[in-house]
Write an enzyme that holds these catalytic residues in place. Structure first.
Site, PDB file in Angstrom:
ATOM      1  N   SER A 206       0.828  -1.204   0.000  1.00  9.50           N
ATOM      2  CA  SER A 206       0.000   0.000   0.000  1.00  9.50           C
ATOM      3  C   SER A 206       0.859   1.248   0.000  1.00  9.50           C
ATOM      4  O   SER A 206       0.423   2.302  -0.452  1.00  9.50           O
ATOM      5  CB  SER A 206      -0.856   0.062   1.268  1.00  9.50           C
ATOM      6  OG  SER A 206      -1.610  -1.086   1.425  1.00  9.50           O
TER       7      SER A 206
ATOM      8  N   GLU B 162      -5.360  -1.394  -8.522  1.00  9.25           N
ATOM      9  CA  GLU B 162      -4.428  -0.444  -9.135  1.00  9.25           C
ATOM     10  C   GLU B 162      -3.219  -1.234  -9.654  1.00  9.25           C
ATOM     11  O   GLU B 162      -2.628  -2.030  -8.911  1.00  9.25           O
ATOM     12  CB  GLU B 162      -3.996   0.605  -8.104  1.00  9.25           C
ATOM     13  CG  GLU B 162      -5.159   1.493  -7.650  1.00  9.25           C
ATOM     14  CD  GLU B 162      -4.806   2.474  -6.541  1.00  9.25           C
ATOM     15  OE1 GLU B 162      -5.330   3.594  -6.561  1.00  9.25           O
ATOM     16  OE2 GLU B 162      -4.018   2.111  -5.638  1.00  9.25           O
TER      17      GLU B 162
HETATM   18  N1  LIG Z   1      -5.245  -5.039   5.110  1.00 14.68           N
HETATM   19  C1  LIG Z   1      -5.520  -4.119   4.185  1.00 14.68           C
HETATM   20  O1  LIG Z   1      -6.536  -3.428   4.251  1.00 14.68           O
HETATM   21  C2  LIG Z   1      -4.595  -3.942   3.012  1.00 14.68           C
HETATM   22  C3  LIG Z   1      -5.074  -3.317   1.850  1.00 14.68           C
HETATM   23  C4  LIG Z   1      -4.223  -3.196   0.727  1.00 14.68           C
HETATM   24  C5  LIG Z   1      -2.925  -3.675   0.806  1.00 14.68           C
HETATM   25  N2  LIG Z   1      -2.477  -4.268   1.958  1.00 14.68           N
HETATM   26  C6  LIG Z   1      -1.095  -4.775   1.972  1.00 14.68           C
HETATM   27  O2  LIG Z   1      -1.150  -6.196   1.851  1.00 14.68           O
HETATM   28  C7  LIG Z   1      -0.058  -6.769   2.563  1.00 14.68           C
HETATM   29  C8  LIG Z   1      -0.566  -7.769   3.584  1.00 14.68           C
HETATM   30  O3  LIG Z   1      -1.464  -7.125   4.461  1.00 14.68           O
HETATM   31  P1  LIG Z   1      -2.455  -7.950   5.400  1.00 14.68           P
HETATM   32  O4  LIG Z   1      -3.368  -6.960   6.004  1.00 14.68           O
HETATM   33  O5  LIG Z   1      -3.014  -9.104   4.650  1.00 14.68           O
HETATM   34  O6  LIG Z   1      -1.420  -8.478   6.512  1.00 14.68           O
HETATM   35  P2  LIG Z   1      -1.596  -9.696   7.523  1.00 14.68           P
HETATM   36  O7  LIG Z   1      -0.766  -9.363   8.691  1.00 14.68           O
HETATM   37  O8  LIG Z   1      -3.046 -10.024   7.730  1.00 14.68           O
HETATM   38  O9  LIG Z   1      -0.937 -10.947   6.748  1.00 14.68           O
HETATM   39  C9  LIG Z   1       0.416 -11.000   6.418  1.00 14.68           C
HETATM   40  C10 LIG Z   1       0.830 -12.460   6.364  1.00 14.68           C
HETATM   41  O10 LIG Z   1       2.120 -12.563   5.789  1.00 14.68           O
HETATM   42  C11 LIG Z   1       2.845 -13.564   6.487  1.00 14.68           C
HETATM   43  N3  LIG Z   1       4.273 -13.268   6.272  1.00 14.68           N
HETATM   44  C12 LIG Z   1       5.006 -12.274   6.820  1.00 14.68           C
HETATM   45  N4  LIG Z   1       6.265 -12.292   6.316  1.00 14.68           N
HETATM   46  C13 LIG Z   1       6.314 -13.337   5.437  1.00 14.68           C
HETATM   47  C14 LIG Z   1       7.330 -13.843   4.581  1.00 14.68           C
HETATM   48  N5  LIG Z   1       8.540 -13.299   4.538  1.00 14.68           N
HETATM   49  N6  LIG Z   1       7.016 -14.899   3.781  1.00 14.68           N
HETATM   50  C15 LIG Z   1       5.789 -15.466   3.823  1.00 14.68           C
HETATM   51  N7  LIG Z   1       4.786 -15.014   4.620  1.00 14.68           N
HETATM   52  C16 LIG Z   1       5.053 -13.954   5.404  1.00 14.68           C
HETATM   53  C17 LIG Z   1       2.388 -13.465   7.908  1.00 14.68           C
HETATM   54  O11 LIG Z   1       2.605 -14.693   8.603  1.00 14.68           O
HETATM   55  C18 LIG Z   1       0.915 -13.137   7.736  1.00 14.68           C
HETATM   56  O12 LIG Z   1       0.105 -14.301   7.733  1.00 14.68           O
HETATM   57  C19 LIG Z   1       0.742  -5.606   3.156  1.00 14.68           C
HETATM   58  O13 LIG Z   1       1.754  -5.247   2.263  1.00 14.68           O
HETATM   59  C20 LIG Z   1      -0.322  -4.504   3.232  1.00 14.68           C
HETATM   60  O14 LIG Z   1       0.247  -3.219   3.217  1.00 14.68           O
HETATM   61  C21 LIG Z   1      -3.278  -4.423   3.058  1.00 14.68           C
END
Ligand SMILES: NC(=O)c1ccc[n+]([C@@H]2O[C@H](COP(=O)([O-])OP(=O)(O)OC[C@H]3O[C@@H](n4cnc5c(N)ncnc54)[C@H](O)[C@@H]3O)[C@@H](O)[C@H]2O)c1
Length: 369
Positions: free
Chosen positions: A116, A149
């Protein structure tokens, strides 16, 4: 059958697995955490069962979606993928290291980040195949939100962008090209919706008046209702992130009422108390049109500044803002409706009186011809 790889099975990753599996792709997914891997299929089964119960999905379609998902332990098992999307922790070093591991293991894959707030170019920097790296920014919840996007950096190959677009459109999404700039389109162009409302709150207007004014001119939720829904802490983090990334430009000023709200723990729905929540906005004040014009003028100016930086179009920004923020009209449709002279005059009047010099300086396309 085309394979899509998902790395990270948290909130976003599981949504991505559901999206592509439901669209008939073979999905291979993994996570660094064994417990998260083990719970992925049961979590997906639970989400799908709710849709079956509410009549939105047949049990056959639910079974087919689950059958299309394979959860694996090691990255090498992701090898057949044409497109790999990472949704791991939001840290540059982690994402960079993951892509460095993936590029030799997945020689045929486009490598997409769901970041993000990080620069796609920074994630690609130093890799052997930066041409394969793109951004695919999804919104939460992934299965429900139409917008994605699509972000290339200077070294991205056109083929990588085309493949990611085709596969994601095949999964039913509207894919909009966005520049590799902080906040891409939506998280950046949304800032004035909150920021200008907070500026007015700081000047003594009530949150209820401001929200009611926006609802009166067709917005589904007022700025404060939206902050309460998403969480004041999340909103403050996004604002501060963009403020820093944009070199503390006053257009992204984090206003005191937002900081105060976070400091006292009134984060919105999740804590039971927000700017407005649990109440609703009241009736619109007499000067609702002036309040709405002030917020809309700043929405137009931000979008026009982004446009001036290249890599996007007026239609792209309008579509992204309608789908990503649920706006009734995009910034350039707002400009068309009010006319440039009215928007220009409003911004000039604001700039003349603000203590935040430069906050309302006109984007080039808004300057009088
Ligand atoms: N949550 C939102 O609203 C949202 C919206 C758009 C983008 N994002 C982006 O999406 C990504 C994930 O966000 P999320 O909210 O799903 O996070 P989250 O914390 O729910 O999930 C992240 C997962 O990644 C795993 N992980 C961490 N490091 C790892 C690695 N090196 N290899 C494999 N697995 C690994 C963790 O164990 C966890 O299960 C981030 O970059 C975030 O900025 C989030």
């Amino acid at each position: 059958m085309t394979t899509i790889a998902i790395i990270g099975l948290g909130t976003m990753g599981l949504g991505l697995a559901q999206l592509y599996a439901a669209a008939g792709f073979a999905v291979r997914a993994t996570d660094a955490d064994a417990a998260i891997r083990d719970s992925a299929k049961p979590r997906l089964a639970e989400a799908l069962a709710l849709r079956v119960t509410s009549g939105k999905l047949t049990s056959d379609a639910s079974d087919a979606t689950l059958a299309n998902l394979t959860v694996t332990r090691d990255l090498a098992s992701l090898a057949p993928a044409s497109l790999a999307i990472e949704a791991i922790v939001e840290r540059l070093d982690a994402k960079h290291a993951l892509f460095a591991d993936l590029e030799p293991l997945l020689p045929g894959a486009v490598l997409a980040t769901n970041t993000s707030s990080l620069s796609v170019a920074a994630i690609a920097e130093g890799l052997r195949h930066p041409d394969r790296v793109i951004g695919l920014h999804f919104f939460n919840p992934v299965p429900a939100m139409k917008l994605v996007e699509l972000v290339g950096h200077k070294g991205t190959s056109p083929a990588a962008l085309t493949i990611a677009r085709q596969l994601t459109e095949a999964a039913g999404k509207t894919v909009i090209a966005a520049p590799d700039r902080p906040g891409f389109i939506v998280n950046r162009c949304a800032r004035p919706y909150y920021g200008e409302a907070l500026a007015m709150l700081d000047e003594g207007r009530s949150a209820s008046d401001i929200d009611a004014a926006m609802i009166a001119v067709g917005y589904r939720l007022g700025p404060f209702q939206l902050i309460d829904l998403i969480g004041a802490d999340i909103n403050l983090a996004a604002t501060e992130g963009l403020f820093a990334a944009m070199h503390h430009h006053p257009r992204y000023h984090p206003f005191l009422p937002l900081r105060r709200q976070v400091a006292i723990g009134n984060l919105g729905r999740k804590t039971g108390q927000g700017f407005i929540f649990p109440a609703d906005p009241g009736t619109a004040p007499k000067d609702a049109a002036a309040i709405a014009l002030r917020i809309e003028a700043t929405l137009v100016n931000e979008a026009a500044w982004l446009l001036s930086e290249g890599g996007t179009t007026t239609d792209g920004i309008d579509t992204a803002m309608k789908l990503g923020l649920n706006l009734p009209r995009g910034p350039f449709e707002i400009l068309e409706a009010h006319g440039a002279p009215k928007i220009r005059a409003k911004l000039a009047a604001l700039e003349a009186t603000t203590a935040l010099r430069g906050r309302y300086v006109l984007a080039p396309m808004l300057e009088a011809a």
